[in-house]
Design a protein around this motif. Structure first.
Motif, PDB file in Angstrom:
ATOM      1  N   CYS A   4      38.713  32.321  62.243  1.00  0.00           N
ATOM      2  CA  CYS A   4      39.789  32.751  63.141  1.00  0.00           C
ATOM      3  C   CYS A   4      40.966  33.294  62.335  1.00  0.00           C
ATOM      4  N   THR A  12      39.946  31.093  71.026  1.00  0.00           N
ATOM      5  CA  THR A  12      39.737  30.824  72.444  1.00  0.00           C
ATOM      6  C   THR A  12      41.031  30.321  73.076  1.00  0.00           C
ATOM      7  N   LYS A  13      41.902  29.742  72.262  1.00  0.00           N
ATOM      8  CA  LYS A  13      43.241  29.368  72.713  1.00  0.00           C
ATOM      9  C   LYS A  13      44.104  29.155  71.482  1.00  0.00           C
TER      10      LYS A  13
END
Length: 191
Positions: A4, A12-13
């Motif tokens: 990430c 995703t968050k």
């Protein structure tokens, strides 16, 4: 998490911040070495310089940069060896050099010395410290507590995907507050 940060996997968050700003990875500002690196079916040297060729650097600049980083490891014997035929320690050296030779703003190293012998580990740590001296941000993931203590400025201890404790290295290693971390660092006796 490393993917990430590197931008190879979408969040995703949440969000990633760098120097107080939302961080969006750009291909020229971050490099990533995974614990089990993929090496291409070409020589060790070609594996190391491939990213520079992809960026269309001049051959002279590539050679100068290669010489600057190759000096950290004794790779003369493997320079022409096919990347697919390297031992674990040799592959780790090549992957680390391939990552740092990019001279990106952020360098992520996942267990960079896990397959290296002691001498190579010391050389790798010297390379990490030298890059840090150039004011680059280096994220090193390691299970080696001694290594974290030797090379880190800031430390984040994680367990099962959760942060146990984070902060300045000396504070964390000398006076941890988390009970698991205190036990791990032999700050309390096992009952």
């Amino acid at each position: 998490m490393l993917h990430c940060i590197a931008g190879t996997c979408k969040l995703t968050k949440g969000e990633i911040k760098y120097n107080g700003k939302n961080f969006i990875s750009e291909k020229n500002n971050i490099s990533l070495m995974m614990q089990y690196p993929y090496l291409f079916n070409c020589s060790a040297k070609e594996n190391i310089i491939m990213g520079l060729k992809f960026r269309q650097m001049s051959l002279n600049d590539i050679e100068l940069r290669f010489e600057n980083y190759a000096k950290y490891f004794d790779i003369g014997e493997i320079i022409n060896k096919n990347g697919k035929r390297l031992s674990g320690g040799e592959a780790a050296k090549v992957a680390m050099l391939r990552t740092v030779i990019q001279e990106t703003e952020v360098v992520i190293l996942d267990e960079p010395t896990a397959s290296m012998d002691i001498e190579s580990t010391i050389k790798a740590e010297t390379l990490i410290k030298d890059i840090m001296d150039d004011k680059k941000t280096i994220i090193v993931v390691t299970h080696d507590l001694y290594q974290a203590e030797r090379v880190a400025d800031e430390v984040i201890f994680m367990d099962k995907g959760r942060i146990l404790e984070m902060g300045e290295k000396n504070s964390i290693f000398k006076n941890p507050t988390n009970p698991k971390l205190r036990l791990l660092l032999n700050k309390i006796a096992i009952k």
